[in-house]
Scaffold this motif. Structure first.
Motif, PDB file in Angstrom:
ATOM      1  N   GLY A 161       0.810  -1.212   0.000  1.00  0.00           N
ATOM      2  CA  GLY A 161       0.000   0.000   0.000  1.00  0.00           C
ATOM      3  C   GLY A 161       0.846   1.267   0.000  1.00  0.00           C
ATOM      4  N   GLU A 162       0.186   2.394  -0.258  1.00  0.00           N
ATOM      5  CA  GLU A 162       0.867   3.679  -0.384  1.00  0.00           C
ATOM      6  C   GLU A 162       1.533   4.119   0.912  1.00  0.00           C
ATOM      7  OE1 GLU A 162      -0.157   8.417  -1.245  1.00  0.00           O
ATOM      8  OE2 GLU A 162      -1.760   6.921  -1.170  1.00  0.00           O
ATOM      9  N   VAL A 163       0.825   3.970   2.032  1.00  0.00           N
ATOM     10  CA  VAL A 163       1.362   4.464   3.301  1.00  0.00           C
ATOM     11  C   VAL A 163       2.614   3.692   3.688  1.00  0.00           C
ATOM     12  CG1 VAL A 163       0.890   4.839   5.744  1.00  0.00           C
ATOM     13  CG2 VAL A 163      -0.916   5.225   4.071  1.00  0.00           C
ATOM     14  N   GLU A 164       2.548   2.357   3.622  1.00  0.00           N
ATOM     15  CA  GLU A 164       3.720   1.550   3.976  1.00  0.00           C
ATOM     16  C   GLU A 164       4.886   1.846   3.032  1.00  0.00           C
ATOM     17  OE1 GLU A 164       3.208  -2.614   4.472  1.00  0.00           O
ATOM     18  OE2 GLU A 164       1.493  -2.423   5.833  1.00  0.00           O
ATOM     19  N   ALA A 165       4.607   1.942   1.737  1.00  0.00           N
ATOM     20  CA  ALA A 165       5.671   2.176   0.764  1.00  0.00           C
ATOM     21  C   ALA A 165       6.329   3.535   0.979  1.00  0.00           C
ATOM     22  CB  ALA A 165       5.117   2.076  -0.658  1.00  0.00           C
ATOM     23  N   THR A 166       5.525   4.550   1.265  1.00  0.00           N
ATOM     24  CA  THR A 166       6.075   5.892   1.481  1.00  0.00           C
ATOM     25  C   THR A 166       6.908   5.948   2.752  1.00  0.00           C
ATOM     26  OG1 THR A 166       4.177   6.879   0.352  1.00  0.00           O
ATOM     27  CG2 THR A 166       5.491   8.332   1.753  1.00  0.00           C
ATOM     28  N   ILE A 167       6.391   5.362   3.833  1.00  0.00           N
ATOM     29  CA  ILE A 167       7.140   5.366   5.092  1.00  0.00           C
ATOM     30  C   ILE A 167       8.423   4.560   4.954  1.00  0.00           C
ATOM     31  CG2 ILE A 167       7.088   4.661   7.520  1.00  0.00           C
ATOM     32  CD1 ILE A 167       4.105   5.273   7.537  1.00  0.00           C
ATOM     33  N   ALA A 168       8.363   3.436   4.240  1.00  0.00           N
ATOM     34  CA  ALA A 168       9.563   2.623   4.021  1.00  0.00           C
ATOM     35  C   ALA A 168      10.626   3.428   3.280  1.00  0.00           C
ATOM     36  CB  ALA A 168       9.214   1.362   3.244  1.00  0.00           C
ATOM     37  N   SER A 169      10.192   4.216   2.292  1.00  0.00           N
ATOM     38  CA  SER A 169      11.129   5.049   1.545  1.00  0.00           C
ATOM     39  C   SER A 169      11.788   6.086   2.457  1.00  0.00           C
ATOM     40  CB  SER A 169      10.403   5.750   0.396  1.00  0.00           C
ATOM     41  OG  SER A 169      11.266   6.634  -0.288  1.00  0.00           O
ATOM     42  N   ILE A 170      10.998   6.676   3.347  1.00  0.00           N
ATOM     43  CA  ILE A 170      11.541   7.662   4.292  1.00  0.00           C
ATOM     44  C   ILE A 170      12.527   6.989   5.243  1.00  0.00           C
ATOM     45  CG2 ILE A 170      10.968   9.253   6.170  1.00  0.00           C
ATOM     46  CD1 ILE A 170       8.256   9.707   4.799  1.00  0.00           C
ATOM     47  N   TRP A 171      12.162   5.799   5.736  1.00  0.00           N
ATOM     48  CA  TRP A 171      13.062   5.073   6.634  1.00  0.00           C
ATOM     49  C   TRP A 171      14.384   4.764   5.944  1.00  0.00           C
ATOM     50  CZ3 TRP A 171      10.405   0.859  10.139  1.00  0.00           C
ATOM     51  CH2 TRP A 171       9.430   1.472  10.929  1.00  0.00           C
ATOM     52  N   ARG A 172      14.325   4.314   4.682  1.00  0.00           N
ATOM     53  CA  ARG A 172      15.559   4.002   3.955  1.00  0.00           C
ATOM     54  C   ARG A 172      16.460   5.233   3.875  1.00  0.00           C
ATOM     55  NH1 ARG A 172      12.075   1.309   0.323  1.00  0.00           N
ATOM     56  NH2 ARG A 172      12.271   3.027  -1.166  1.00  0.00           N
ATOM     57  N   ASP A 173      15.847   6.374   3.630  1.00  0.00           N
ATOM     58  CA  ASP A 173      16.615   7.615   3.495  1.00  0.00           C
ATOM     59  C   ASP A 173      17.231   8.025   4.834  1.00  0.00           C
ATOM     60  OD1 ASP A 173      17.639   9.946   2.366  1.00  0.00           O
ATOM     61  OD2 ASP A 173      15.828  11.083   2.801  1.00  0.00           O
ATOM     62  N   LEU A 174      16.433   7.982   5.904  1.00  0.00           N
ATOM     63  CA  LEU A 174      16.910   8.426   7.215  1.00  0.00           C
ATOM     64  C   LEU A 174      17.913   7.457   7.827  1.00  0.00           C
ATOM     65  CD1 LEU A 174      13.598   9.714   8.889  1.00  0.00           C
ATOM     66  CD2 LEU A 174      15.441  11.088   7.931  1.00  0.00           C
ATOM     67  N   LEU A 175      17.684   6.155   7.623  1.00  0.00           N
ATOM     68  CA  LEU A 175      18.489   5.144   8.312  1.00  0.00           C
ATOM     69  C   LEU A 175      19.663   4.649   7.466  1.00  0.00           C
ATOM     70  CD1 LEU A 175      15.517   3.071   9.797  1.00  0.00           C
ATOM     71  CD2 LEU A 175      16.920   4.761  10.987  1.00  0.00           C
ATOM     72  N   GLY A 176      19.675   5.012   6.182  1.00  0.00           N
ATOM     73  CA  GLY A 176      20.779   4.607   5.327  1.00  0.00           C
ATOM     74  C   GLY A 176      20.831   3.110   5.067  1.00  0.00           C
ATOM     75  N   VAL A 177      19.663   2.468   4.916  1.00  0.00           N
ATOM     76  CA  VAL A 177      19.606   1.037   4.626  1.00  0.00           C
ATOM     77  C   VAL A 177      19.063   0.829   3.216  1.00  0.00           C
ATOM     78  CG1 VAL A 177      19.330   0.387   7.035  1.00  0.00           C
ATOM     79  CG2 VAL A 177      17.300   0.878   5.680  1.00  0.00           C
ATOM     80  N   GLU A 178      19.359  -0.349   2.647  1.00  0.00           N
ATOM     81  CA  GLU A 178      18.985  -0.601   1.263  1.00  0.00           C
ATOM     82  C   GLU A 178      17.509  -0.909   1.107  1.00  0.00           C
ATOM     83  OE1 GLU A 178      21.423  -3.560  -0.507  1.00  0.00           O
ATOM     84  OE2 GLU A 178      23.296  -2.430  -0.234  1.00  0.00           O
TER      85      GLU A 178
END
Length: 546
Positions: free
Chosen positions: A81-98
């Motif tokens: 879903g959109e919410v999970e995908a968007t938050i996952a993208s933010i987490w990847r950016d903030l946490l520096g994970v692939e």
């Protein structure tokens, strides 16, 4: 780790693969339905038999180490879903994970309080308001996204953070009450403030109340006749006087950028204390006089440290900036020493670090990389307009109700509450032990801070002879401070009581309850300590903790 003793085939829903391997995903899901999240194993390893020692017990040292990376890879499930995908993208950016999966935890991936604030700001940019507490209660992506989606259904207008800015024109010669939206001052009080500030009205940019924690600090500042418990010092060394001078020039540029560094506190002749932001408040370098005997004996550093000892040194908070610069030449080492004592009314540790980072950028001629200044006024307005006193009181009465005795290790209480007679000892944990502690915290689904809070509660219980203890914990203060609070100068930290009840609790239960208490405190991080103290069963004026 957890050693399973029940037969795997007895687990409902666990199915064997054609090669006889257990489907660990299904097993983990089944365990998740029957156990709290913190008890679900992070890794599951299949063995034909458990290794035993000569006494017939499980030989834990002989158990193979689980491949946590392989386990997490096998358990990966893409965001939905959109919410999970968007938050996952933010987490990847903030946490520096692939990549981030549905069941990944923000804190297990390396998240912490500062990153949580940035996460909240990014979510607001997406139009999804979220309480910081939701992340601590639901750290896994799928659960957190669900909480965000639910709150997103409630329309929360995003207020203009500068709507309450003062409207004092440049060159103003007389302040008027209508120029100051955040504070109620009559004409006579305004004239007193103008008289207290060098340059008068023309040098006043803004006036607003103190934040709740600042009120308590000012009270203690006025109560102390000698020294000041809220003065913090920073020692810097330079290999030449020219470098020291350039540092002070850069510091003055930082002071000019940030309102809290140009702030004085005024209270005399007013109904309530206020903080006054000056348009200009340059810092003047002071040179510490030192006699030739001390200089020749190499005691310059010792004399400088003694001069700013908070047991005797005071900063006049009525004068901006609430920072001093005191230097001495140490001929013995060939260095120029600089002490930068500052008052907690203006700076906490995070703000001090930000100040030094900006000075470094200026000295390196990297002015374009300086972040946009965040007015401290925003935090003051939000703290005062946030949760009501009644809400704070209800929370602390529920936590502290029934507390009728001070937790006093060895029966000792610092009645002055300034810590001036304390001695400090530091012990650095070995890297292996530190790593193991953090891994245990992750397995329990709590932060390392929770584990150490519970450990400290156990220490207090042993030394105070109690199984129900109350002690002070330092709150970051920036969690509810606004979208850009992570890079704002100023005083944000707060000290509030935490109650930990140990009687009849297992370690796991103690960790869970301590985590819940700390999470609850986040919502009240701007509450005055004086309010919390009123909510216990202790007589008025009795401190809750040392």
């Amino acid at each position: 780790y957890v050693s399973a003793h029940a037969a795997a085939s007895a687990q409902p829903g666990a199915t064997a693969q054609p090669d006889g391997a257990l489907d660990t995903d299904i097993l983990r899901e089944a365990l998740g339905r029957a156990l709290p999240e913190y008890m679900v194993p992070s890794a599951i390893v299949m063995l034909d038999t458990l290794p035993l020692n000569p006494s017939g017990k499980v030989d834990r040292k002989a158990l193979p180490a689980p491949d946590l990376h392989a386990q997490s890879a096998a358990a990966y499930e893409a965001p939905q879903g959109e919410v999970e995908a968007t938050i996952a993208s933010i987490w990847r950016d903030l946490l520096g994970v692939e990549r981030v999966g549905r069941w990944d935890s923000f804190f297990e991936l390396g998240g912490h309080s500062l990153l949580a604030i940035q996460l909240q700001a990014r979510l607001r940019q997406c139009g999804w308001p979220s309480e910081m507490r939701a992340l601590f209660l639901h750290p896994r992506l799928a659960d957190f996204a669900s909480a965000v989606a639910q709150s997103a259904g409630v329309a929360v207008p995003i207020a203009d953070p500068d709507a309450n800015a003062a409207t004092i024109p440049a060159g103003c010669t007389a302040l008027e009450p209508g120029m100051l939206p955040l504070v109620d001052l009559d004409t006579a009080e305004l004239r007193r403030i103008e008289a207290a500030i060098p340059g008068g009205a023309a040098n006043i940019q803004d006036i607003y109340p103190l934040a709740p924690l600042q009120e308590g600090m000012l009270f203690h500042h006025l109560m102390q006749e000698q020294g000041d418990a809220y003065v913090i010092s920073l020692l810097l060394r330079f290999d030449g006087e020219a470098r020291l001078t350039r540092f002070i020039d850069a510091l003055n540029q930082v002071i000019a950028r940030h309102d809290i560094l140009r702030t004085a506190v005024v209270w005399e002749g007013l109904r309530e204390p206020v903080q006054v932001v000056c348009r200009a408040a340059p810092l003047t370098l002071e040179w510490l006089p030192i006699d030739e005997a001390d200089r020749a004996a190499g005691r310059a550093a010792e004399r400088l440290a003694a001069h700013v000892d908070r047991r005797a040194f005071r900063i006049d908070v009525r004068c901006a900036p609430m920072v001093r610069a005191i230097a001495v030449h140490d001929a013995a080492s060939g260095q120029w020493l600089l002490q930068l004592p500052s008052h907690h009314l203006a700076l906490d540790h995070t703000a001090e670090k930000l100040m030094i980072e900006e000075i470094a950028l200026i000295l390196q001629q990297r002015h374009a990389e300086l972040p946009r200044p965040v007015p401290y006024r925003r935090y003051v307005a939000q703290a005062r307009a946030g949760m009501s006193g009644d809400q704070h009181e209800a929370f602390f009465r529920q936590m502290l109700g029934g507390v009728d005795e001070v937790t006093a290790p060895f029966g000792l209480v610092d009645a002055r509450l300034d810590g001036s007679a304390n001695e400090e000892s530091r012990l650095t944990l070995p890297v292996t032990l530190s790593t193991e502690l953090r891994e245990q915290a992750r397995r329990q689904g709590v932060s390392a801070a929770t584990l150490f809070h519970l450990a400290w509660a156990l220490v207090l219980a042993r030394t105070a002879g109690r199984d129900d203890v109350v002690f002070g914990t330092v709150l970051f203060g920036r969690m509810q401070g606004g979208d850009e609070a992570h890079r704002a100068m100023g005083m944000f930290i707060n000290t509030l009581p935490l109650r930990v009840e140990l009687r009849g609790r297992s370690v796991a239960q103690g960790l869970r309850e301590t985590h819940e208490r700390l999470t609850g405190l986040l919502h009240h991080e701007h509450a005055p300590l004086s309010l919390a103290q009123r909510c216990s069963g202790l007589p008025g004026g009795t401190p809750l903790f040392s």
